[in-house]
Design an enzyme around this catalytic site. Structure first.
Site, PDB file in Angstrom:
ATOM      1  N   ASP A 107      92.132  67.416  93.140  1.00 35.63           N
ATOM      2  CA  ASP A 107      92.670  68.710  93.597  1.00 35.63           C
ATOM      3  C   ASP A 107      92.236  69.836  92.664  1.00 35.63           C
ATOM      4  O   ASP A 107      92.529  71.009  92.900  1.00 35.63           O
ATOM      5  CB  ASP A 107      94.186  68.670  93.805  1.00 35.63           C
ATOM      6  CG  ASP A 107      94.958  68.405  92.528  1.00 35.63           C
ATOM      7  OD1 ASP A 107      94.332  68.096  91.495  1.00 35.63           O
ATOM      8  OD2 ASP A 107      96.206  68.497  92.574  1.00 35.63           O
ATOM      9  N   GLU A 148      95.701  62.093  81.111  1.00 33.83           N
ATOM     10  CA  GLU A 148      95.101  63.403  80.856  1.00 33.83           C
ATOM     11  C   GLU A 148      95.728  64.076  79.636  1.00 33.83           C
ATOM     12  O   GLU A 148      96.961  64.206  79.543  1.00 33.83           O
ATOM     13  CB  GLU A 148      95.247  64.308  82.093  1.00 33.83           C
ATOM     14  CG  GLU A 148      94.612  65.688  81.860  1.00 33.83           C
ATOM     15  CD  GLU A 148      94.358  66.502  83.118  1.00 33.83           C
ATOM     16  OE1 GLU A 148      94.532  65.983  84.232  1.00 33.83           O
ATOM     17  OE2 GLU A 148      93.953  67.677  82.972  1.00 33.83           O
ATOM     18  N   LYS A 188      95.166  59.360  94.892  1.00 38.40           N
ATOM     19  CA  LYS A 188      95.732  59.551  93.546  1.00 38.40           C
ATOM     20  C   LYS A 188      96.915  60.492  93.657  1.00 38.40           C
ATOM     21  O   LYS A 188      96.880  61.438  94.453  1.00 38.40           O
ATOM     22  CB  LYS A 188      94.694  60.121  92.585  1.00 38.40           C
ATOM     23  CG  LYS A 188      95.287  60.452  91.204  1.00 38.40           C
ATOM     24  CD  LYS A 188      94.214  60.653  90.139  1.00 38.40           C
ATOM     25  CE  LYS A 188      93.635  62.032  90.052  1.00 38.40           C
ATOM     26  NZ  LYS A 188      94.605  63.107  89.787  1.00 38.40           N
ATOM     27  N   ASP A 195      92.771  62.979  95.778  1.00 36.40           N
ATOM     28  CA  ASP A 195      94.060  63.471  95.281  1.00 36.40           C
ATOM     29  C   ASP A 195      94.945  63.919  96.439  1.00 36.40           C
ATOM     30  O   ASP A 195      94.468  64.603  97.354  1.00 36.40           O
ATOM     31  CB  ASP A 195      93.826  64.721  94.411  1.00 36.40           C
ATOM     32  CG  ASP A 195      93.989  64.437  92.935  1.00 36.40           C
ATOM     33  OD1 ASP A 195      94.703  63.488  92.568  1.00 36.40           O
ATOM     34  OD2 ASP A 195      93.388  65.185  92.144  1.00 36.40           O
TER      35      ASP A 195
HETATM   36  O1  KIV Z   1      91.881  67.001  90.103  1.00 32.00           O
HETATM   37  C1  KIV Z   1      91.168  66.463  89.245  1.00 32.00           C
HETATM   38  O2  KIV Z   1      89.970  66.748  89.113  1.00 32.00           O
HETATM   39  C2  KIV Z   1      91.788  65.473  88.378  1.00 32.00           C
HETATM   40  C3  KIV Z   1      91.013  65.054  87.165  1.00 32.00           C
HETATM   41  C4  KIV Z   1      91.198  66.075  86.120  1.00 32.00           C
HETATM   42  C5  KIV Z   1      91.400  63.718  86.725  1.00 32.00           C
HETATM   43  O3  KIV Z   1      92.880  65.074  88.602  1.00 32.00           O
END
Ligand code: KIV
Length: 258
Positions: A44, A182, A113, A83
């Site tokens: 995201d 993270e 995710k 995501d």
């Molecule tokens: O949204 C994204 O790119 C992420 C990464 C930072 C792991 O969640």
């Protein structure tokens, strides 16, 4: 054969580092897949370097699906993880099932995710995984909570580190196949990685994680601002600016087309 979630767990056991990058469109997804990346995350983060929002919060599920479908068309080998955007899964387990179901059915991605840990996400991960939807967790700095956490490093005190460790264990027990860590101290990244049987994928979590992920716009030097833990392996901002200046000059001077 494309990468599977089971393969990632085997790679952890074999200590083969896992390489992950984000992608949001067909062209970049195809290039990074051909270059041999193991996981492509339609993160995201799409909201910020690509769509120009201030945070990840405004991103909608429909925007995410649109980009994930383009990524799917460019990828043959990597595992594609998408995501779930802010407030497309936190309201209820049913909402999460509906959103994750749309991701798998409409985009052809293999996994979703979601951010957050114990207790908020446990029932959700149990339900998604029992319906056959692989889930990657995400703890530490969780950008969807920017208004509570900011973009600061998390887990710096003993208690805060212990909380992130316990959250990671709870996510594993609920059925997550991997966890993004993270912006946490490297020694905490190491402790969590040693404790879990599922792979940890670090971003600003030190060198001891089972794999690493970067936002591809940061890796390519396309982002306006980089987080402190990112590394640019190219400077596409200046390459693109120079190419556009060269073209403009040649058009204005009558040198192109010849
Ligand atoms: O949204 C994204 O790119 C992420 C990464 C930072 C792991 O969640």
């Amino acid at each position: 054969m494309s990468v599977t979630t089971h393969q990632l767990i085997q790679w952890k056991q074999q200590r083969r580092s896992i390489v992950a990058l984000t992608a949001y469109d067909y062209a970049i997804a195809q290039l990074i897949d051909l270059a041999g990346v193991d996981i492509i995350l339609v993160g995201d983060s799409l909201a910020m370097p690509i769509l120009g929002y201030e945070t990840t919060l405004p991103l909608t599920l429909d925007e995410m699906l649109h980009h994930a479908k383009a990524v799917r068309r460019g990828v043959t080998e990597a595992l594609i993880v998408v995501d779930l955007p802010f407030l497309t899964y936190q309201e209820s387990v049913q909402q999460a099932m509906h959103s994750a179901g749309r991701v798998l059915k409409e985009t052809g991605a293999q996994a979703v995710k979601l951010e957050g840990g114990y207790p908020a996400m446990i029932a959700t991960i149990l339900q998604l995984t029992s319906a056959g939807i692989p889930v990657m967790g995400h703890v530490g700095l969780t950008p969807q909570s920017v208004h509570q956490l900011g973009y600061k490093k998390q887990g710096k005190t003993v208690e805060a580190g212990e909380r992130i460790l316990q959250e990671s264990i709870a996510l594993q027990e609920a059925g997550a196949f991997a966890i993004v860590l993270e912006h946490i101290p490297a020694d905490l990244g190491d402790r969590i990685t040693q404790k879990l049987t599922i792979p940890t994928i670090g971003i600003g979590a030190g060198p001891h994680c089972d794999g690493q992920v970067l936002v591809t716009s940061d890796l390519l030097g396309l982002s306006e601002k980089q987080p402190p833990f990112a590394k640019a392996y190219a400077n596409l901002r200046s390459t693109i600016t120079q190419a556009v200046k060269d073209y403009s000059l040649e058009v204005r001077e009558g040198k192109f087309p010849q």
